[in-house]
Design a protein around this motif. Structure first.
Motif, short mmCIF file in Angstrom:
data_model
loop_
_atom_site.label_atom_id
_atom_site.label_comp_id
_atom_site.label_asym_id
_atom_site.label_seq_id
_atom_site.Cartn_x
_atom_site.Cartn_y
_atom_site.Cartn_z
N ARG A 174 47.53 40.21 41.51
CA ARG A 174 46.84 39.12 40.83
C ARG A 174 46.87 39.25 39.31
O ARG A 174 46.10 38.61 38.61
CB ARG A 174 45.39 39.04 41.33
CG ARG A 174 45.29 38.56 42.77
CD ARG A 174 43.94 38.80 43.38
NE ARG A 174 43.70 40.24 43.60
CZ ARG A 174 44.18 40.92 44.64
NH1 ARG A 174 44.94 40.33 45.54
NH2 ARG A 174 43.92 42.21 44.78
N VAL A 175 47.81 40.04 38.79
CA VAL A 175 47.83 40.27 37.34
C VAL A 175 48.20 39.01 36.56
O VAL A 175 47.77 38.84 35.42
CB VAL A 175 48.78 41.43 36.98
CG1 VAL A 175 50.24 41.05 37.14
CG2 VAL A 175 48.51 41.94 35.57
N ALA A 176 48.96 38.10 37.16
CA ALA A 176 49.37 36.90 36.42
C ALA A 176 48.17 36.07 35.98
O ALA A 176 48.19 35.46 34.91
CB ALA A 176 50.32 36.05 37.25
N ARG A 177 47.11 36.05 36.79
CA ARG A 177 45.92 35.30 36.40
C ARG A 177 45.15 36.01 35.28
O ARG A 177 44.21 35.45 34.71
CB ARG A 177 45.01 35.05 37.60
CG ARG A 177 44.41 36.28 38.21
CD ARG A 177 43.60 35.99 39.47
NE ARG A 177 44.44 35.63 40.62
CZ ARG A 177 43.98 35.43 41.84
NH1 ARG A 177 42.68 35.55 42.09
NH2 ARG A 177 44.80 35.12 42.82
N ARG A 178 45.57 37.24 34.98
CA ARG A 178 44.94 38.02 33.89
C ARG A 178 45.76 37.99 32.60
O ARG A 178 45.34 38.59 31.60
CB ARG A 178 44.76 39.47 34.34
CG ARG A 178 43.85 39.67 35.53
CD ARG A 178 43.78 41.16 35.89
NE ARG A 178 43.39 41.97 34.75
CZ ARG A 178 43.75 43.23 34.55
NH1 ARG A 178 44.53 43.84 35.44
NH2 ARG A 178 43.35 43.90 33.49
N PHE A 179 46.92 37.35 32.60
CA PHE A 179 47.79 37.38 31.42
C PHE A 179 47.05 36.99 30.15
O PHE A 179 47.15 37.66 29.11
CB PHE A 179 48.98 36.44 31.60
CG PHE A 179 50.08 36.96 32.50
CD1 PHE A 179 50.11 38.29 32.92
CD2 PHE A 179 51.10 36.12 32.92
CE1 PHE A 179 51.13 38.76 33.73
CE2 PHE A 179 52.12 36.58 33.73
CZ PHE A 179 52.14 37.89 34.14
N ARG A 180 46.31 35.89 30.21
CA ARG A 180 45.60 35.42 29.01
C ARG A 180 44.61 36.48 28.52
O ARG A 180 44.56 36.80 27.33
CB ARG A 180 44.88 34.10 29.29
CG ARG A 180 44.11 33.57 28.09
CD ARG A 180 43.47 32.21 28.40
NE ARG A 180 42.76 31.72 27.22
CZ ARG A 180 41.50 31.99 26.93
NH1 ARG A 180 40.79 32.77 27.76
NH2 ARG A 180 40.94 31.50 25.84
#
Length: 258
Positions: A174-180
């Motif tokens: 789920r790291v993509a939802r943490r990019f920002r």
């Protein structure tokens, strides 16, 4: 598009993984998404670009075609060897995203596509990104959220189990939802996030779905019989031109503060 649900977990798989990444690079929308990353990075003649997790080196070569002084790193020596064979005019090195072999401020642009989900410590990778970027340099992160793989299937509950079981095999599903948040936490400004969705309906993409089921069996989340029935449903859909797989891909960009 960054679509790798059936790829081997981890990046150290030599020719098998390279073949998967080559297929991903040819997926619908993939070329446009790469081009968008170059636009967000502000690639122009003389831009010093580092592509982290470069795979076979396609993005390095494409950015070089825009005039960038582009180089790539990958932790997989087989990937780096392939990139050097394919693109001998560019520099490639074996390196970890969390320990880049470059000095502070050495690059104007940093690109990481299909990388951070493989890292147990993405925060360390972002700290390295900021370190090697010059003040005002740009970073672009691209990747899928592995929990958000959408398939049309007869058994919705089993589909969710299979998708989540495959996601759980990834270090950071789920790291993509943490990019920002990662960019903001590491001193980047002008942070923006975009999403594009790959919609795959051609029967040739069936192995992506059946690969999910195989992964779920290996993890113990479903039985061999359950996986076989689910895969048979997907095969029937593909044969009847009713196959549907959609994967949202997130692209986040930011500017290194001075």
């Amino acid at each position: 598009m960054s679509i790798t649900p059936a790829a081997p977990s981890g990046r150290d798989h030599g020719p098998a993984l390279l073949a998967v990444l080559d297929a991903v690079d040819r997926a619908p929308g993939a070329a446009a998404l790469r081009a968008r990353s170059y636009d967000l990075l502000g690639i122009t003649t003389g831009t010093r670009l580092l592509d982290v997790g470069c795979g076979g080196g396609l993005a390095v070569a494409e950015a070089g075609g825009r005039g960038a002084l582009a180089a790539g790193v990958d932790r997989d020596g087989a990937m780096v060897a392939a990139a050097r064979r394919r693109h001998p005019d560019h520099a490639f090195a074996v390196a970890e995203a969390t320990a880049l072999p470059y000095g502070d401020g050495a690059w104007d642009a940093y690109r990481a596509d299909k990388v951070l989900h493989e890292l147990p410590d993405p925060e360390a990778a972002l700290a390295e990104a900021r370190r090697v970027l010059a003040p005002g340099g740009r970073a672009v992160l691209t990747g899928q959220d592995w929990d958000t793989c959408v398939l049309d299937a007869e058994d919705g509950a089993l589909t969710r189990t299979i998708v989540h079981a495959r996601a759980d095999l990834v270090a950071g599903p789920r790291v993509a939802r943490r990019f920002r948040g990662l960019l903001l936490d590491h001193g980047f400004g002008e942070v923006a996030v975009e999403v594009s969705t790959a919609v795959l309906t051609d029967a040739r993409w069936l192995p992506l779905a059946t690969g999910l089921a195989e992964s779920a069996v290996r993890s113990g989340a479903v039985t061999r019989e359950q996986a076989a029935a689910w895969s048979a449903d997907q095969a029937a859909r593909a044969a009847a031109d009713r196959f549907f797989l959609a994967v949202p891909v997130f692209t986040a960009s930011g500017t290194r503060s001075r």
